[in-house]
Write a protein that holds these residues in place. Structure first.
Motif, PDB file in Angstrom:
ATOM      1  N   SER A   1       0.860  -1.179   0.000  1.00 21.83           N
ATOM      2  CA  SER A   1       0.000   0.000   0.000  1.00 21.83           C
ATOM      3  C   SER A   1       0.899   1.232   0.000  1.00 21.83           C
ATOM      4  N   THR A   2       0.999   1.894  -1.147  1.00 18.94           N
ATOM      5  CA  THR A   2       2.032   2.890  -1.333  1.00 18.94           C
ATOM      6  C   THR A   2       1.527   4.147  -2.046  1.00 18.94           C
ATOM      7  N   GLY A   3       2.228   5.228  -1.834  1.00 19.96           N
ATOM      8  CA  GLY A   3       1.967   6.445  -2.583  1.00 19.96           C
ATOM      9  C   GLY A   3       2.606   6.417  -3.957  1.00 19.96           C
ATOM     10  N   ARG A   4       3.442   5.437  -4.218  1.00 24.96           N
ATOM     11  CA  ARG A   4       4.113   5.317  -5.513  1.00 24.96           C
ATOM     12  C   ARG A   4       3.108   5.090  -6.639  1.00 24.96           C
ATOM     13  N   SER A   5       3.530   5.461  -7.840  1.00 19.87           N
ATOM     14  CA  SER A   5       2.741   5.160  -9.020  1.00 19.87           C
ATOM     15  C   SER A   5       2.806   3.669  -9.317  1.00 19.87           C
ATOM     16  N   MET A   6       1.979   3.243 -10.266  1.00 25.26           N
ATOM     17  CA  MET A   6       2.006   1.854 -10.712  1.00 25.26           C
ATOM     18  C   MET A   6       3.404   1.471 -11.182  1.00 25.26           C
TER      19      MET A   6
END
Length: 273
Positions: A49-54
């Motif tokens: 679960s991350t703020g990173r993009s795909m």
């Protein structure tokens, strides 16, 4: 959680940067990879679960060896299937009024609009290590002409504390934002989208009781997730407001604090509550 009743979380939600991955080294330790694998092997639903993009998340899945289950990117705006690496759901917002508001509050900031699975439209080049995938410089009209799942504002030359002070009490049209503690980044996603909200949808779909959920994180964008989970851990380097949102505080990411926590339940020994 009783000390006499064996307990293991059935859903484990894990942030990436600052939780599994050390921002100072940009690496996942062997200890983290092994601990996550033990949780998966035990039948647990492990959800990155991350703020990173795909594009920024896919290499992490490869390093962890995750090939099944759900993955939450862009603070929950994008859900992926770990098996197929395809999108399951995407939530978007209109970036035009948000850009107008932020560009006036953060003069000179550069912006990046996520293009799902292909890269980012940018107002100017970001350092190569800051954005994942190809960058395409465009004018503001093109940057803001289509709905996006995530918009980044980078206010170079300022501190996260300065950003927080400027944005204190500010609301953005049709969206919500978080501030990165490691850089002067403002991450904007659709209104109502948080890691916690996305995880609650997933939990209900899986039929897992809230008391059987666990989450670990370290940033502003992890607060709702930590508050949502039945049991949660803030990393040792987290800011006070993040630590307060969690059930407990682990050691720093550099000391593999997450591994120590996961090993309570997934070390191969007798589980403890």
């Amino acid at each position: 959680m009783s000390q006499t009743t064996p307990w293991k979380p059935r859903l484990v939600a894990l942030d990436v940067d600052g939780t599994m991955l050390d921002p100072a080294t940009q690496t996942l330790s062997e200890g983290v990879r092994a601990a996550v694998r033990r949780a998966v092997d035990a039948g647990c639903h492990v959800v990155v679960s991350t703020g990173r993009s795909m594009l920024g998340t896919l290499p992490v899945l490869d390093e962890l060896g995750l090939s099944a289950g759900a993955v939450l990117c862009s603070n929950g705006a994008v859900r992926l299937d770990a098996a197929t690496r395809e999108t399951v759901s995407v939530e978007t917002f209109d970036p035009a009024p948000v850009y107008t508001r932020l560009s006036s509050l953060l003069p000179g900031a550069q912006f990046a609009a996520e293009q799902l699975g292909t890269g980012s439209l940018v107002t100017s080049w970001f350092p190569e290590t800051h954005l994942h995938g190809p960058q395409q410089p465009v004018d503001v009209a093109e940057l803001t002409e289509r709905p996006v799942p995530r918009l980044i504002a980078h206010w170079a030359g300022h501190t996260p504390e300065e950003v927080a002070e400027v944005l204190d009490g500010v609301s953005l049209p049709g969206s919500v934002y978080t501030i990165d503690q490691y850089a002067t980044w403002v991450t904007v996603v659709p209104d109502g989208v948080t890691k916690g909200a996305a995880l609650e949808k997933l939990r209900a779909e899986l039929g897992i009781a809230i008391e059987d959920t666990f989450a670990a994180g370290d940033g502003d964008n992890d607060i709702q997730m930590l508050q949502w989970a039945g049991h949660s851990v803030a990393m040792g380097q987290a800011q006070p407001e993040v630590r307060t949102a969690a059930t407990e505080v682990a050691a720093d990411v550099a000391a593999d604090g997450l591994v120590t926590v996961l090993d309570r339940w997934f070390s191969g020994g007798t589980p403890s509550g």
